[in-house]
Scaffold this motif. Structure first.
Motif, PDB file in Angstrom:
ATOM      1  N   GLN B  86      39.370  49.126  45.716  1.00  0.00           N
ATOM      2  CA  GLN B  86      38.323  49.779  44.936  1.00  0.00           C
ATOM      3  C   GLN B  86      38.008  48.940  43.713  1.00  0.00           C
ATOM      4  O   GLN B  86      38.787  48.078  43.330  1.00  0.00           O
ATOM      5  N   GLY B  87      36.846  49.221  43.106  1.00  0.00           N
ATOM      6  CA  GLY B  87      36.508  48.531  41.868  1.00  0.00           C
ATOM      7  C   GLY B  87      35.516  47.403  42.030  1.00  0.00           C
ATOM      8  O   GLY B  87      35.008  46.895  41.045  1.00  0.00           O
ATOM      9  N   ALA B  88      35.223  46.991  43.251  1.00  0.00           N
ATOM     10  CA  ALA B  88      34.249  45.927  43.441  1.00  0.00           C
ATOM     11  C   ALA B  88      32.852  46.488  43.210  1.00  0.00           C
ATOM     12  O   ALA B  88      32.592  47.681  43.425  1.00  0.00           O
ATOM     13  N   SER B  89      31.935  45.627  42.766  1.00  0.00           N
ATOM     14  CA  SER B  89      30.545  46.039  42.647  1.00  0.00           C
ATOM     15  C   SER B  89      29.940  46.174  44.038  1.00  0.00           C
ATOM     16  O   SER B  89      30.504  45.712  45.023  1.00  0.00           O
ATOM     17  N   ASP B  90      28.764  46.819  44.110  1.00  0.00           N
ATOM     18  CA  ASP B  90      28.095  46.943  45.408  1.00  0.00           C
ATOM     19  C   ASP B  90      27.694  45.569  45.930  1.00  0.00           C
ATOM     20  O   ASP B  90      27.681  45.338  47.131  1.00  0.00           O
ATOM     21  N   ILE B  91      27.350  44.680  44.987  1.00  0.00           N
ATOM     22  CA  ILE B  91      27.061  43.297  45.376  1.00  0.00           C
ATOM     23  C   ILE B  91      27.963  42.372  44.556  1.00  0.00           C
ATOM     24  O   ILE B  91      27.999  42.472  43.331  1.00  0.00           O
ATOM     25  N   GLU B  92      28.700  41.512  45.247  1.00  0.00           N
ATOM     26  CA  GLU B  92      29.609  40.593  44.566  1.00  0.00           C
ATOM     27  C   GLU B  92      29.216  39.156  44.913  1.00  0.00           C
ATOM     28  O   GLU B  92      28.923  38.852  46.062  1.00  0.00           O
ATOM     29  N   PRO B  93      29.233  38.261  43.916  1.00  0.00           N
ATOM     30  CA  PRO B  93      28.889  36.870  44.197  1.00  0.00           C
ATOM     31  C   PRO B  93      30.126  36.089  44.658  1.00  0.00           C
ATOM     32  O   PRO B  93      31.247  36.392  44.257  1.00  0.00           O
ATOM     33  N   ILE B  94      29.906  35.127  45.520  1.00  0.00           N
ATOM     34  CA  ILE B  94      30.981  34.212  45.909  1.00  0.00           C
ATOM     35  C   ILE B  94      30.452  32.797  45.775  1.00  0.00           C
ATOM     36  O   ILE B  94      29.368  32.495  46.265  1.00  0.00           O
ATOM     37  N   GLU B  95      31.201  31.952  45.076  1.00  0.00           N
ATOM     38  CA  GLU B  95      30.772  30.569  44.900  1.00  0.00           C
ATOM     39  C   GLU B  95      31.265  29.742  46.080  1.00  0.00           C
ATOM     40  O   GLU B  95      32.282  30.075  46.701  1.00  0.00           O
ATOM     41  N   VAL B  96      30.562  28.671  46.371  1.00  0.00           N
ATOM     42  CA  VAL B  96      30.864  27.884  47.562  1.00  0.00           C
ATOM     43  C   VAL B  96      32.300  27.348  47.535  1.00  0.00           C
ATOM     44  O   VAL B  96      32.946  27.234  48.571  1.00  0.00           O
ATOM     45  N   ASP B  97      32.846  27.099  46.324  1.00  0.00           N
ATOM     46  CA  ASP B  97      34.197  26.556  46.233  1.00  0.00           C
ATOM     47  C   ASP B  97      35.269  27.540  46.695  1.00  0.00           C
ATOM     48  O   ASP B  97      36.366  27.141  47.040  1.00  0.00           O
ATOM     49  N   TRP B  98      34.973  28.822  46.646  1.00  0.00           N
ATOM     50  CA  TRP B  98      35.969  29.794  47.111  1.00  0.00           C
ATOM     51  C   TRP B  98      35.438  30.671  48.235  1.00  0.00           C
ATOM     52  O   TRP B  98      35.932  31.756  48.512  1.00  0.00           O
ATOM     53  N   LEU B  99      34.425  30.159  48.906  1.00  0.00           N
ATOM     54  CA  LEU B  99      33.861  30.901  50.030  1.00  0.00           C
ATOM     55  C   LEU B  99      34.863  31.006  51.180  1.00  0.00           C
ATOM     56  O   LEU B  99      35.108  32.090  51.719  1.00  0.00           O
ATOM     57  N   ALA B 100      35.486  29.869  51.513  1.00  0.00           N
ATOM     58  CA  ALA B 100      36.422  29.864  52.641  1.00  0.00           C
ATOM     59  C   ALA B 100      37.593  30.798  52.387  1.00  0.00           C
ATOM     60  O   ALA B 100      38.105  31.453  53.293  1.00  0.00           O
TER      61      ALA B 100
END
Lengths: 333, 423
Positions: B86-100
């Motif tokens: 719980q606690g995540a936003s409805d939309i969360e960003p992921i940067e390419v460096d930590w996508l995998a």
């Protein structure tokens, strides 16, 4: 107060139990529910009254403690959760890492650099505030202001002051002809800078605690000392300090716990919050955070938490033994 | 610890508000029902005005913006919320460096596959976010084709060319050329050639096809000769040849240095860096941008918008994420903060190609960056530990260049130890 109250029900039930056989036999059927309920009431309700503390403690104190130890013995990922039982492997892995020992060194160093001067300066400030100053309340509230500022704001301001290249502290040093100090690159300088932040925040708070204790010292002791010819300094050493001892123990123990868990200030000390390129100021809590949240190895992070707990207990015990010796010698005198 | 707890409590509070607003709907509110969507971003996404626009378009929707300072902190916070469930936003960003890294947990994210949107992005941008089972973890936001930003005024003082095209030629095509140009510059100037080695490292490492982990996820960072060579080359230029100003990127000293007299002359410049330079160097005249990049092209950064499964308003969140990453909106974000688009339509738009940047001497930034995007040849294989390893090697570099507490070899040894600990 609670002791006699607890004894009353115990003694009555005992006398009932040890009463001659025939009488209890005859009375037994007469023992109504109300009687029994009142016996239970007397026997158990004291426990009920004190139970909220223990229930609360079990939920927020004991359970996390045991659960952390449980996590520490498992292969545990932050997101995927529990893996298999691996015994002491997490502990061995952590103890075998250079980062752990560096963080231990940093924690102890920052702790000593902050706690020791803090207690001394706080007592001196309290002593000054204890005088009949003009605008007394103003000064007393004044020393508390740094405590009201959030640690993050303090850290931001100080990390700017302690900028390696363009910070105010280094600019001043350079104008008086001293070489700039690498506050973020050197180990000891970074510890000094962080200890300064901690001291800035906590000295006033401790000073007020000491002040409260000082005001409880009977004034006639000072009068008697003065009649005996003791000066201000002698009075401070022979009257004030001995009377402050219980408070000093309290402050030392709380600052031990706080000092060993230090996190906000070193984390905010630079833009990355990792404790420097070489872990110059990475404390144990930061190391724990790195293991748990950055490397997502909750098992190892919990192992560090357990080790930190043991360290605090050990240092707490050392403090306790030393300070108890001081206070018991006090009683003898 | 405390700040972590506080932020997660805050996030909880936010999502609780969202829940209360659409309390009586079951699995996705019907149109017209009031919904609060929370969106997390880091650094500058340039979304503030877009949120207002979306709220005007959809009267039932209120957007809560949770802005985090750095990408690393955004990652830690997302990790924390996924762990807690719980606690995540409805939309969360992921940067390419930590996508995998987050692709390891596909069941924590919604599958965003949408046949209508498949062709919206550059192929590599889209493919990077596709999981093994074919599902899509996130919609691409920006990308980071890099050019070189430079201080024309400092170039002039050093008797070097100042014109954009001439500078591009002067800087050359390879890292050797770039460093050689730097030596020429520092011989004639009090300023350094670049701010710090970590800035250059991002340019270099994003051209290595398989940098830190091989296809199977095995860590090869400390045994990969390509990485070691770049490390040696960079530190030789920085320390021995004194090209670096020795400032750690994003530090207070680094931001201050933009305003100082003795500073640095060039900087690796992905689109999103333009806004950051302008912010730090306000009032400083002379910044310009050259249409070249050492070693060919290179992409630094760029993000995705994901919809964590724990959210309450998944359908609306998907719609918003799709809208925010649409070509029109990407162009608007480019206009505000320079976030370079990753959708094919936006890349061809006149708006983009004709865009100029006043601060950078009216340079045609749209056209330059579009050409730099074309020059990008490699998308490095970024494994699950990419961020952690890159942070460790940046520390190794900064120990030498910024702190000066180690020589390159000693620092490399420590990096090797770090890698051992990670294995």
């Amino acid at each position: 107060m609670s002791a006699p109250a607890a004894q009353v029900p115990v003694s009555t039930t005992r006398s009932g139990g040890s009463a001659p056989e025939p009488r209890t036999g005859r009375r037994k059927p007469k023992l109504s529910f109300r009687h029994r309920a009142s016996a239970w009431d007397r026997r158990y309700s004291p426990y009920l009254y004190i139970s909220p503390f223990f229930i609360l403690f079990a939920v927020v104190g004991l359970f996390p403690l045991i659960y952390t130890a449980w996590v520490a013995t498992h292969d545990w990922d932050l997101i995927m959760g529990q893996g298999e039982f691996i015994g002491g492997e997490n502990f061995m892995a952590v103890l075998g890492e250079r980062g752990f020992w560096i963080s231990l060194r940093n924690t102890l160093s920052i702790f000593i650099l902050s706690s020791a001067p803090q207690v001394v300066i706080a007592i001196l400030i309290a002593y000054l505030l204890d005088y009949n100053l003009r605008a007394r309340t103003f000064w007393r509230m004044g020393v508390l202001i740094p405590y009201v500022v959030t640690p993050v704001a303090v850290a931001l301001i100080f990390s700017n002051l302690f900028g390696d290249r363009f910070g105010l502290v280094n600019s001043i040093l350079e104008t008086v002809g001293i070489d700039a100090i690498g506050w973020h690159s050197g180990t000891l300088p970074s510890h000094l800078a962080i200890a300064t932040m901690v001291n800035f925040r906590w000295t006033g708070y401790n000073a007020l605690i000491f002040l409260a204790a000082m005001q409880a010292v009977p004034r006639d002791l000072y009068e008697a000392a003065a009649i005996d010819g003791a000066g201000k300094v002698r009075q401070f050493i022979s009257v004030t300090i001995p009377n402050l001892r219980p408070t000093i123990i309290f402050v030392i123990i709380t600052s031990t716990i706080g000092g060993l868990q230090i996190f906000d200030e070193p984390r905010m000390f630079d833009q990355y919050g990792r404790g420097g390129t070489d872990g110059q100021w990475q404390t144990m809590t930061m190391y724990l955070y790195e293991l748990g949240w950055t490397r997502s190895d909750f098992g190892q992070a919990s192992a560090v938490a357990v080790l930190l707990f043991l360290l605090i207990v050990a240092i707490g015990l050392i403090n306790f033994v030393i300070t108890r010796r001081i206070s018991s010698s006090e009683v003898k005198r | 610890m405390q700040s972590v707890a506080v932020s997660s409590v805050l996030a909880l509070g936010l999502s609780a508000c969202g829940g209360a607003a659409d309390g009586d709907d079951e699995g996705g509110a019907a149109d017209g029902e009031a919904v609060t969507l929370s969106v997390t971003t880091f650094n500058e996404f340039g979304y503030e005005e877009l949120f207002e626009e979306y709220e005007e378009l959809n009267e039932n929707i209120t957007i809560e913006h949770n802005k985090i300072d750095t990408a690393e902190n955004a990652r830690d916070s997302l990790r924390n919320s996924l762990g807690a469930g719980q606690g995540a936003s409805d939309i969360e960003p992921i940067e390419v460096d930590w996508l995998a890294e987050f692709q390891q947990y596909p069941d924590r994210f919604e599958d965003l596959t949408d046949p209508e949107l498949e062709d919206r992005w550059l192929d590599w941008k889209y493919q990077d976010a596709v999981l093994e089972d074919g599902s899509l973890i996130g919609y691409g936001t920006d990308s980071g084709p890099q050019a070189v930003c430079y201080r024309a005024d400092l170039f002039e003082e050093a008797g070097l060319p100042t014109d954009r095209e001439e500078v591009a030629e002067f800087l050359g095509d390879s890292w050797e050329d770039y460093f050689a140009a730097g030596e020429e510059f520092v011989a004639e100037s009090d300023s350094a050639w670049y701010s710090g080695s970590d800035n250059i490292w991002q340019g270099m490492i994003n051209q290595v096809e398989v940098p830190y982990q091989d296809e199977s996820g095995e860590i090869i960072a400390d045994t990969n000769p390509e990485v070691k060579d770049l490390y040696d080359q960079l530190l030789k230029a920085s320390v021995e040849n004194e090209l670096s100003a020795g400032l750690a990127q994003w530090s207070g000293d680094w931001s201050d240095a933009f305003q100082r007299e003795e500073t640095f002359a060039t900087m690796m410049c992905p689109g999103w860096m333009l806004g950051i330079i302008e912010g730090n160097a306000a009032e400083v005249e002379g910044w310009d941008i050259a249409n070249t990049f050492p070693g060919g092209g290179g992409n630094w950064g760029g993000s995705y918008l994901t919809v964590p499964s724990q959210g309450e308003n998944i359908e609306q969140a998907k719609e918003l994420a799709a809208w925010l990453t649409a070509p029109e909106q990407q162009l608007k974000a480019f206009g505000v903060v320079g976030a370079f688009p990753s959708t094919t339509e936006a890349l061809e738009a006149d708006e983009l190609l004709s865009a100029t940047n006043e601060f950078f001497n009216d340079a045609p930034t749209g056209e330059i960056l579009a050409e730099r995007a074309d020059a990008v040849e490699t998308q490095p294989l970024k494994g699950t530990e990419y961020l952690t390893i890159n942070v460790a090697i940046q520390d190794a570099i900064n120990r030498v260049d910024v702190d000066g507490i180690d020589d390159p070899d000693a620092s490399w040894e420590k990096f090797v130890n770090d890698m051992e600990a990670l294995r």
